[in-house]
Design an enzyme around this catalytic site. Structure first.
Site, PDB file in Angstrom:
ATOM      1  N   ASN A 102       6.965   5.296  -3.113  1.00 45.70           N
ATOM      2  CA  ASN A 102       7.632   4.609  -4.337  1.00 45.70           C
ATOM      3  C   ASN A 102       6.801   3.363  -4.892  1.00 45.70           C
ATOM      4  O   ASN A 102       6.293   2.801  -3.769  1.00 45.70           O
ATOM      5  CB  ASN A 102       9.022   4.558  -4.009  1.00 45.70           C
ATOM      6  CG  ASN A 102       8.906   3.335  -2.898  1.00 45.70           C
ATOM      7  OD1 ASN A 102       9.165   2.055  -3.145  1.00 45.70           O
ATOM      8  ND2 ASN A 102       9.112   3.809  -1.500  1.00 45.70           N
ATOM      9  N   LYS A 137      17.504  -3.821   5.929  1.00 44.58           N
ATOM     10  CA  LYS A 137      16.753  -4.738   4.951  1.00 44.58           C
ATOM     11  C   LYS A 137      17.354  -4.632   3.762  1.00 44.58           C
ATOM     12  O   LYS A 137      17.912  -3.644   3.196  1.00 44.58           O
ATOM     13  CB  LYS A 137      15.241  -4.216   4.830  1.00 44.58           C
ATOM     14  CG  LYS A 137      14.407  -5.193   3.811  1.00 44.58           C
ATOM     15  CD  LYS A 137      12.794  -5.050   3.998  1.00 44.58           C
ATOM     16  CE  LYS A 137      12.218  -4.032   3.017  1.00 44.58           C
ATOM     17  NZ  LYS A 137      11.056  -3.592   3.200  1.00 44.58           N
ATOM     18  N   LYS A 190      17.403  -6.485  -0.366  1.00 44.03           N
ATOM     19  CA  LYS A 190      16.820  -7.027  -1.653  1.00 44.03           C
ATOM     20  C   LYS A 190      17.286  -8.562  -1.857  1.00 44.03           C
ATOM     21  O   LYS A 190      18.532  -8.668  -1.785  1.00 44.03           O
ATOM     22  CB  LYS A 190      16.699  -6.285  -2.797  1.00 44.03           C
ATOM     23  CG  LYS A 190      16.028  -4.846  -2.679  1.00 44.03           C
ATOM     24  CD  LYS A 190      14.573  -4.927  -2.323  1.00 44.03           C
ATOM     25  CE  LYS A 190      13.910  -3.558  -1.982  1.00 44.03           C
ATOM     26  NZ  LYS A 190      12.575  -3.843  -1.628  1.00 44.03           N
ATOM     27  N   ASP A 197      14.007  -9.000   1.399  1.00 43.43           N
ATOM     28  CA  ASP A 197      12.602  -8.926   0.353  1.00 43.43           C
ATOM     29  C   ASP A 197      12.813  -9.122  -0.868  1.00 43.43           C
ATOM     30  O   ASP A 197      13.629  -8.507  -1.770  1.00 43.43           O
ATOM     31  CB  ASP A 197      12.561  -7.113   0.630  1.00 43.43           C
ATOM     32  CG  ASP A 197      11.193  -6.537  -0.140  1.00 43.43           C
ATOM     33  OD1 ASP A 197      10.620  -7.523  -0.587  1.00 43.43           O
ATOM     34  OD2 ASP A 197      10.954  -5.355  -0.185  1.00 43.43           O
ATOM     35  N   GLU A 241      10.222 -11.308   3.210  1.00 39.92           N
ATOM     36  CA  GLU A 241       9.041 -10.400   2.820  1.00 39.92           C
ATOM     37  C   GLU A 241       8.843 -10.662   1.354  1.00 39.92           C
ATOM     38  O   GLU A 241      10.036 -10.755   0.351  1.00 39.92           O
ATOM     39  CB  GLU A 241       9.386  -8.811   2.974  1.00 39.92           C
ATOM     40  CG  GLU A 241       8.595  -7.990   2.465  1.00 39.92           C
ATOM     41  CD  GLU A 241       9.114  -6.357   2.444  1.00 39.92           C
ATOM     42  OE1 GLU A 241       9.882  -6.181   3.297  1.00 39.92           O
ATOM     43  OE2 GLU A 241       8.908  -5.633   1.862  1.00 39.92           O
ATOM     44  N   GLU A 260       2.455  -4.817   1.138  1.00 36.72           N
ATOM     45  CA  GLU A 260       2.739  -3.649   0.553  1.00 36.72           C
ATOM     46  C   GLU A 260       1.848  -3.280  -0.717  1.00 36.72           C
ATOM     47  O   GLU A 260       1.654  -2.176  -1.189  1.00 36.72           O
ATOM     48  CB  GLU A 260       4.083  -3.015   0.463  1.00 36.72           C
ATOM     49  CG  GLU A 260       4.977  -4.034  -0.563  1.00 36.72           C
ATOM     50  CD  GLU A 260       6.301  -3.660  -0.955  1.00 36.72           C
ATOM     51  OE1 GLU A 260       7.021  -3.964  -0.081  1.00 36.72           O
ATOM     52  OE2 GLU A 260       6.664  -3.072  -2.028  1.00 36.72           O
ATOM     53  N   ASP A 319       0.205   0.036   3.103  1.00 38.45           N
ATOM     54  CA  ASP A 319       0.942   1.484   3.133  1.00 38.45           C
ATOM     55  C   ASP A 319      -0.276   2.473   2.575  1.00 38.45           C
ATOM     56  O   ASP A 319      -0.847   2.184   1.447  1.00 38.45           O
ATOM     57  CB  ASP A 319       1.979   1.409   1.988  1.00 38.45           C
ATOM     58  CG  ASP A 319       2.475   2.842   1.523  1.00 38.45           C
ATOM     59  OD1 ASP A 319       1.989   4.085   1.836  1.00 38.45           O
ATOM     60  OD2 ASP A 319       3.617   3.056   1.049  1.00 38.45           O
ATOM     61  N   HIS A 360       5.048  -0.077   4.665  1.00 37.83           N
ATOM     62  CA  HIS A 360       5.871   0.049   3.756  1.00 37.83           C
ATOM     63  C   HIS A 360       5.831   1.479   3.337  1.00 37.83           C
ATOM     64  O   HIS A 360       4.906   2.277   3.623  1.00 37.83           O
ATOM     65  CB  HIS A 360       5.301  -0.519   2.416  1.00 37.83           C
ATOM     66  CG  HIS A 360       5.974  -0.059   1.145  1.00 37.83           C
ATOM     67  ND1 HIS A 360       5.399   0.778   0.480  1.00 37.83           N
ATOM     68  CD2 HIS A 360       7.084  -0.363   0.351  1.00 37.83           C
ATOM     69  CE1 HIS A 360       5.950   0.911  -0.753  1.00 37.83           C
ATOM     70  NE2 HIS A 360       6.955   0.020  -0.743  1.00 37.83           N
ATOM     71  N   GLU A 384       8.872   1.526   8.086  1.00 39.50           N
ATOM     72  CA  GLU A 384       9.848   1.581   7.287  1.00 39.50           C
ATOM     73  C   GLU A 384      10.636   3.031   7.139  1.00 39.50           C
ATOM     74  O   GLU A 384      10.007   3.956   7.261  1.00 39.50           O
ATOM     75  CB  GLU A 384       9.652   1.144   5.923  1.00 39.50           C
ATOM     76  CG  GLU A 384      10.693   1.127   4.811  1.00 39.50           C
ATOM     77  CD  GLU A 384      10.332   0.176   3.517  1.00 39.50           C
ATOM     78  OE1 GLU A 384       9.185  -0.136   3.175  1.00 39.50           O
ATOM     79  OE2 GLU A 384      11.152  -0.226   2.912  1.00 39.50           O
TER      80      GLU A 384
END
Ligand code: OAA
Ligand code: MG
Length: 389
Positions: free
Chosen positions: A53, A181, A183, A212, A238, A264, A291, A321, A340
């Site tokens: 993603n 985690k 946001k 994050d 993050e 990431e 990633d 990630h 993750e």
């Protein structure tokens, strides 16, 4: 032995969730099938891949130039004679013919997705789980039998209040995760602090919560958040600022002794090296999150791991990630620090094999040849339609 066809399609992973920088209302990803003429259990071996993603599907780049480079190459030039298998390194080199250095992104996603499918095929041809193949070839046969994972979520979406955020986090703990985690950065600082405190009521301890910011903050805001976050002793902070602003990250490090994480959105070993050279990242406490699916695949990832080793970083500081099975295999086979996990978002691409439970925040890997996609039925249904349809 040869690759007879490479197919790709773009699929939707759209959802109403948002981080501090983007929403996912139009998010897509590419799925790739590398069809070979090798027969295993009566069927041609097909390797599969997808991109994680955050970057969109890369079908146009694949169709415009990358796929033809493989299908037009001399098949002999793509074979690993030592292992009697396809050669991911030769395939990578062929993919990158006539590509200038620098400017990584988009192209690195296209190549990373194809590379994932190639490694899946290689492990299937060898008849081993990919993590086992990686450990056998590159780590003297020693693989980790389980991988530490954390639950990523805590997105913003319309109508999501603190109670819903708490419910989400509670459900991750119920499913066996120790660290979650969430946001930050899409709301004012005071509101984010209220959200963080409400999650801490559920998880109990700052060491069980990572936050994050998805690269949203300028330097002053990154530092203001750092000061506000400090008392909570969080698991990590993050992507505070722009992923390529190494000076910002280095300045943040001066204000924040606790663990930081980023990487990431760095898509090459050269970018990774610049982060470690200039970003103030500390090998004794910080985490890097490169990633492979977004950054030219596992062939390039091995270069990144070499850069890290050369610069005194343990591979255990890498927690990629993307929440996908490819990174899970790399983590187990090449001794990363974890992976993750998206227990609820980005399905069917997020998540691991069906029926594999998270126990004390660790997962095991399925014992089947390849990356393990066949053991995740909803994902395999999408892949199979492309590869066999
Ligand atoms: O929201 C996203 O773009 C995903 C992300 O940053 C993460 O999983 O760390
Ligand atoms: Mg992130």
């Amino acid at each position: 032995m040869r690759i007879v066809d490479i197919r790709e399609k773009t699929v939707s992973i759209a959802s109403p969730i948002a981080n501090a920088y983007i929403d996912f209302s139009k998010m897509t990803c590419s799925v790739v099938a590398v069809v070979t003429d090798m027969i295993r259990e009566g069927k041609p071996v097909i390797g599969y891949g997808f991109n994680s993603n955050g970057r969109y599907g890369q079908g146009a780049l694949m169709r415009d130039r990358f796929l033809a480079r493989i299908t037009e190459a001399d098949p002999e030039s793509l074979i690993d004679k030592e292992h009697n298998n396809l050669d991911p390194f030769a395939i990578w080199k062929t993919l990158m013919t006539n590509e200038k250095p620098g400017g990584h992104g988009e192209r690195s996603v296209a190549v990373g997705t194809i590379d994932m499918a190639v490694w899946d095929a290689v492990a299937k041809i060898e008849g081993k789980p990919l993590y086992r193949l990686l450990a056998d070839r590159y780590r003297s046969g020693v693989a980790d039998d389980k991988v530490w994972v954390y639950a990523a979520g805590g997105y913003y979406y319309p109508g999501k209040d603190d109670a819903k955020l708490q419910d989400e986090m509670r459900s991750y703990l119920d499913r066996g995760y120790d660290v979650v985690k969430m946001k930050i950065g899409a709301a004012p600082l005071a509101e984010d602090i209220r959200r963080i405190e409400s999650v801490l009521k559920v998880v109990g301890d700052g060491r069980r919560l990572a936050v994050d910011a998805n690269g949203r903050f300028d330097q002053d805001t990154a530092i203001a958040y750092a000061e506000a976050l400090k008392p909570y002793n969080l698991f990590w902070y993050e992507e505070a600022g722009d992923p390529l602003d190494y000076a910002l990250q280095a300045e943040l490090a001066k204000h924040y002794d606790l663990p930081m994480a980023t990487g990431e959105n760095l898509f090459s070993h050269q970018d990774a090296r610049n982060l470690l050279r200039h970003g103030g990242m500390r090998s004794d406490r910080d985490y890097v999150q490169f990633d492979c699916a977004l950054s030219y695949g596992l062939v390039e990832y091995m270069r990144t791991l070499e850069v890290m080793e050369d610069m005194g970083w343990s591979s255990r500081r890498v927690v990629p990630h993307g929440g996908h099975q490819m990174s899970l295999n790399i983590a187990a086979g090449l001794h990363l620090g974890g992976n993750e996990s998206y227990p609820d978002v980005f399905q069917p691409f997020g998540g691991f094999a069906d029926g594999i439970r998270v126990e004390n925040s660790y997962v095991a890997l399925p014992d089947i040849p390849g990356v393990g996609f066949e053991a995740k039925s909803a994902l395999y249904a999408v892949m199979r339609e492309l590869g066999e349809g």
